[in-house]
Motif scaffolding. Structure first.
Motif, PDB file in Angstrom:
ATOM      1  N   ASN A  74      42.395  44.986  45.493  1.00  0.00           N
ATOM      2  CA  ASN A  74      42.400  44.471  44.124  1.00  0.00           C
ATOM      3  C   ASN A  74      43.829  44.355  43.604  1.00  0.00           C
ATOM      4  O   ASN A  74      44.498  45.368  43.385  1.00  0.00           O
ATOM      5  N   LEU A  76      44.964  43.727  40.758  1.00  0.00           N
ATOM      6  CA  LEU A  76      45.168  44.161  39.385  1.00  0.00           C
ATOM      7  C   LEU A  76      45.446  45.653  39.295  1.00  0.00           C
ATOM      8  O   LEU A  76      45.796  46.156  38.224  1.00  0.00           O
ATOM      9  N   ARG A  77      45.317  46.364  40.402  1.00  0.00           N
ATOM     10  CA  ARG A  77      45.589  47.800  40.378  1.00  0.00           C
ATOM     11  C   ARG A  77      47.104  48.041  40.376  1.00  0.00           C
ATOM     12  O   ARG A  77      47.855  47.366  41.077  1.00  0.00           O
ATOM     13  N   ALA A  88      51.219  36.331  41.722  1.00  0.00           N
ATOM     14  CA  ALA A  88      51.007  37.284  40.644  1.00  0.00           C
ATOM     15  C   ALA A  88      50.409  36.590  39.421  1.00  0.00           C
ATOM     16  O   ALA A  88      49.470  37.101  38.792  1.00  0.00           O
ATOM     17  N   ARG A  91      46.729  35.727  39.975  1.00  0.00           N
ATOM     18  CA  ARG A  91      45.800  36.848  39.974  1.00  0.00           C
ATOM     19  C   ARG A  91      45.684  37.529  38.617  1.00  0.00           C
ATOM     20  O   ARG A  91      44.753  38.290  38.391  1.00  0.00           O
ATOM     21  N   THR A  92      46.614  37.274  37.714  1.00  0.00           N
ATOM     22  CA  THR A  92      46.614  37.963  36.415  1.00  0.00           C
ATOM     23  C   THR A  92      46.457  36.981  35.257  1.00  0.00           C
ATOM     24  O   THR A  92      46.853  37.288  34.131  1.00  0.00           O
ATOM     25  N   ASN A  93      45.862  35.831  35.524  1.00  0.00           N
ATOM     26  CA  ASN A  93      45.772  34.796  34.492  1.00  0.00           C
ATOM     27  C   ASN A  93      44.527  34.917  33.620  1.00  0.00           C
ATOM     28  O   ASN A  93      44.218  34.027  32.833  1.00  0.00           O
ATOM     29  N   GLY A  94      43.792  35.999  33.771  1.00  0.00           N
ATOM     30  CA  GLY A  94      42.625  36.213  32.928  1.00  0.00           C
ATOM     31  C   GLY A  94      41.327  35.680  33.479  1.00  0.00           C
ATOM     32  O   GLY A  94      40.255  35.966  32.945  1.00  0.00           O
ATOM     33  N   LEU A  97      38.514  37.366  39.457  1.00  0.00           N
ATOM     34  CA  LEU A  97      39.067  37.449  40.800  1.00  0.00           C
ATOM     35  C   LEU A  97      38.077  36.855  41.797  1.00  0.00           C
ATOM     36  O   LEU A  97      36.867  37.080  41.674  1.00  0.00           O
ATOM     37  N   SER A 101      39.428  39.457  46.627  1.00  0.00           N
ATOM     38  CA  SER A 101      40.304  40.396  45.932  1.00  0.00           C
ATOM     39  C   SER A 101      39.538  41.543  45.287  1.00  0.00           C
ATOM     40  O   SER A 101      40.107  42.314  44.510  1.00  0.00           O
TER      41      SER A 101
END
Length: 414
Positions: A74, A76-77, A88, A91-94, A97, A101
């Motif tokens: 994952n 986001l960890r 990055a 994977r962190t765009n809201g 997943l 992932s």
């Protein structure tokens, strides 16, 4: 190597990762990885954002970590070592997943919705259609006459057509996902371009799913909508992100493997002849496994983060520490593969490679990819027995800047 020696390597200054390949050795992993396998199989590596992670270079250690649920996939960890700023941002765009992932049990629950479409049985049933597509593409190459670009005329359209048909993506829409996938797999893409590409694919697939709800077809997206979205087992938003993953992974990996593998065979005429001249499907299967091992095109390392303190081969990896697993290093480990830096299409244990990963996250599409490659290589080489590169070696552009390694184009003649 003793535990004391391994532990001592952790105090050394971190190495920058990824590392450059040696000049003139486009098929070989960075030479530093071979040294690390021998001298410092657990070392510290510094990535693009200045953070460090464990770089684990030996085959058995990589297999152990990939099979261990104490290491998370994952991103986001905290501590997860992302491949690039673009990855990055992606994977962190809201958005949700994709299943690759996730960790089990959620990963396995979502993944099972797709497994029947990529089983050995399904790949076998697709062989006549694959042979038809391959034949049509080779006819087109022959009609165009040399030189032609092997990537755009054969290696790219083959898996693109196949994964699009499986998912139910209209043929005329393939240029869109090919274009956006190039942005998403490049390690040099600007963050704004990555986010735009994700939004573009998301909008497209949301529209496609709406059309399939109105008029279902016999394809993966229609069936998952009917069987799993309607029942609440998954959401439309989750299906969109999983479909993006399947579209990109379903053509980028096989495209690059087909083009780069052909070039590797052209550089090794005896190995090429062995693939071209055999009539035994088992020989072809073995050759494909060796090419997968030798080239290992997913070349920026599989990434994990430790969920708890874990000891691997005497090395303590603490909770929250990232781990990078360069499978190209593991697949050149001499303790597993004799003379590992040589391409040998008769290698009997080639299938022990981990080019498709290992453990619960092992590549979903590996059966399809194997079947495509087993049919495509011999068909290409038999149709054009005098196939050769139409440009000089130093003019070939390799994908050093992409998550998946390959060539941008490969003009060939015959």
């Amino acid at each position: 190597m003793t535990e004391t020696t391994v532990a001592a390597t952790a105090t050394e200054a971190p190495l920058d990762y990824p590392m450059p390949r040696a000049s003139g050795c486009p098929f070989d992993p960075p030479p530093q990885l071979a040294r690390l396998r021998e001298e410092a199989p657990f070392s510290r590596a510094r990535i693009w954002d200045g953070t460090t992670a464990w770089l684990v270079t030996r085959y058995e250690d990589q297999r152990a970590i990939l099979a261990d649920d104490r290491f998370s996939a994952n991103p986001l960890r905290p501590g997860f070592p992302m491949q690039s700023p673009g990855v990055a941002a992606r994977r962190t765009n809201g958005k949700r997943l994709p299943f690759i992932s996730m960790d089990d049990p959620e990963h396995n629950r979502v993944r099972r919705m797709f497994t029947s479409y990529f089983s050995v049985k399904r790949a076998r049933a697709l062989r006549p259609r694959l042979q038809e597509i391959i034949g049509d593409l080779l006819d087109g190459m022959e009609a165009a006459g040399p030189p032609v670009d092997l990537v755009s005329s054969f290696a790219l359209p083959l898996p693109s057509l196949v994964i699009a048909e499986i998912l139910g993506v209209p043929r005329e829409d393939q240029p869109l996902f090919q274009r956006e996938s190039r942005v998403l797999i490049s390690m040099n893409s600007e963050i704004d371009d990555v986010l735009r590409a994700i939004d573009s694919l998301t909008d497209y697939l949301e529209g496609l799913l709406a059309a399939k709800e109105r008029d279902p077809q016999d394809d993966l997206l229609s069936h998952v909508l009917a069987d799993h979205v309607r029942s609440g087992a998954t959401s439309r938003e989750q299906l969109v992100q999983d479909a993006i993953l399947l579209l990109i992974a379903g053509h980028e990996t096989t495209t690059n493997m087909l083009a780069l593998g052909t070039l590797a065979l052209l550089r090794n005429p005896e190995q090429l002849a062995a693939v071209r001249d055999t009539e035994d499907p088992a020989d072809i299967a073995l050759a494909v496994e060796e090419l997968l091992r030798y080239l290992t095109i997913v070349h920026t390392g599989r990434r994990r983060v430790a969920l708890t303190d874990v000891e691997v081969s005497g090395q303590l990896i603490r909770a929250g520490e990232g781990v990078i697993l360069p499978n190209d290093s593991a697949n050149r480990d001499a303790t597993v593969f004799d003379n590992p830096d040589s391409l040998d299409v008769t290698r009997q244990n080639a299938r022990h490679h981990i080019a498709f990963g290992q453990g619960t996250h092992q590549c979903l599409g590996q059966n399809l990819a194997r079947t495509e490659l087993q049919l495509a290589y011999p068909a290409l080489l038999r149709r054009f027995p005098t196939l050769r590169p139409a440009i000089e070696e130093d003019a070939i552009r390799y994908k050093h800047d992409a998550v998946v390694y390959g060539v941008y184009e490969l003009p060939v003649a015959w």
